[in-house]
Design an enzyme around this catalytic site. Structure first.
Site, mmCIF file in Angstrom:
data_model
loop_
_atom_site.group_PDB
_atom_site.id
_atom_site.type_symbol
_atom_site.label_atom_id
_atom_site.label_comp_id
_atom_site.label_asym_id
_atom_site.label_seq_id
_atom_site.Cartn_x
_atom_site.Cartn_y
_atom_site.Cartn_z
ATOM 1 N N MET A 160 -22.360 50.369 86.404
ATOM 2 C CA MET A 160 -21.874 50.754 87.737
ATOM 3 C C MET A 160 -22.809 50.277 88.847
ATOM 4 O O MET A 160 -23.123 51.016 89.776
ATOM 5 C CB MET A 160 -21.683 52.278 87.814
ATOM 6 N N LYS A 168 -10.779 58.101 85.598
ATOM 7 C CA LYS A 168 -12.191 58.072 85.973
ATOM 8 C C LYS A 168 -12.624 56.622 86.013
ATOM 9 O O LYS A 168 -12.933 56.019 84.998
ATOM 10 C CB LYS A 168 -13.050 58.846 84.963
ATOM 11 N N ASP A 188 -9.369 59.139 79.844
ATOM 12 C CA ASP A 188 -9.959 58.469 80.997
ATOM 13 C C ASP A 188 -9.253 57.150 81.292
ATOM 14 O O ASP A 188 -8.618 56.548 80.417
ATOM 15 C CB ASP A 188 -11.449 58.200 80.758
#
Length: 261
Positions: free
Chosen positions: A178, A61, A39
């Site tokens: 996030m 990602k 990732d």
């Protein structure tokens, strides 16, 4: 004719960024891999533990950026395992905390592939530890909730109003992943159940040399993040445990929003 050696797959948490926070089990898994699917948030220094003959495939990602389609990653893993490879799916943080590890586990099992999981330190924990503060405390926080601020397309996402009332009544710490892009919406919901003076910590690039952090209050959170130009990847921690941060204890609460390192 020889029988092909059966492959296998390991989902490995690479931790929050600092390569020294890797577990010994993660190091052994990385070293034994013949294929690594990596990732974007994984520190390149982690790959120093890989075999020189291993094939390394970067499958980015990162929130807010163009990412490799999840279906393509699933297909890569399954194909490589069927070819006899030891596939290590290397993820930032922990595979099972907002790393889509659960989805990948389901797809691999559906293909008849057994999966080993190696946990990693999640950035929500590492970020608060770097400030010298806990996530739980017998007096200030009876539990902790890890929650995403990024809803799946077509999903209504987290009920921030309900979560705020629950956190206030049950004395819970909220760790939001996030959440920067939806911060105004999140704050509006949280302030329906939590006081505006609730302490908040925001940590960008937790555990890395580029880490930045700011201590503020829920009422000042949006203005502080914008004023300090903080961006993803960030962890947002909401709750009284933030008062345990070293910088908070050195500052008056009304000036804590100005303290950044």
């Amino acid at each position: 004719m020889s029988t092909p050696t059966p492959g296998r797959c390991t989902l490995v948490g690479a931790g929050p960024g600092d390569p020294e926070l890797l577990t010994l089990k993660a190091v052994r898994a990385i070293a034994s891999a013949t294929v690594l699917l990596v990732d974007d948030l994984v520190n390149d220094a982690v790959l120093a533990h890989a075999s020189p003959t291993a094939r390394i495939v970067h499958v980015g990602k990162r929130g807010g950026c163009k990412s490799t389609p999840q279906a393509f990653i699933d297909k890569l893993m399954i194909t490589a395992v069927h070819e006899g490879e030891h596939v290590v799916r290397l993820k930032g943080g922990d595979p099972f905390i907002f790393g889509r590890g659960g989805e990948e586990l389901e797809h691999l099992r559906a293909a008849g592939i057994e999966v080993e999981v190696v946990n990693g330190i999640t950035s929500g924990l590492a970020g608060m530890s770097s400030l010298g503060a806990p996530l739980t405390h017998r007096e200030h926080a009876h539990g902790v909730v890890f929650v995403t601020g990024h809803a799946k397309p077509g999903d209504t996402g987290t009920d921030w109003v309900l979560l705020a009332h629950t956190a206030h009544q049950a004395k819970l710490t909220l760790v939001i992943y996030m959440g920067v892009s939806s911060l105004a919406h999140i704050c509006q919901g949280l302030q329906s159940g939590l006081p505006a003076h609730t302490p908040v910590a925001v940590v960008q690039n937790a555990s890395l040399p580029t880490q930045r952090q700011v201590l503020t209050t829920l009422g000042e959170l949006v203005a502080t993040v914008q004023g300090q130009d903080l961006h993803s990847p960030c962890i947002i921690v909401v709750g009284d445990v933030v008062q345990g941060a070293r910088a908070w204890q050195k500052a008056e609460p009304h000036t804590a929003a100005q303290r950044i390192a």
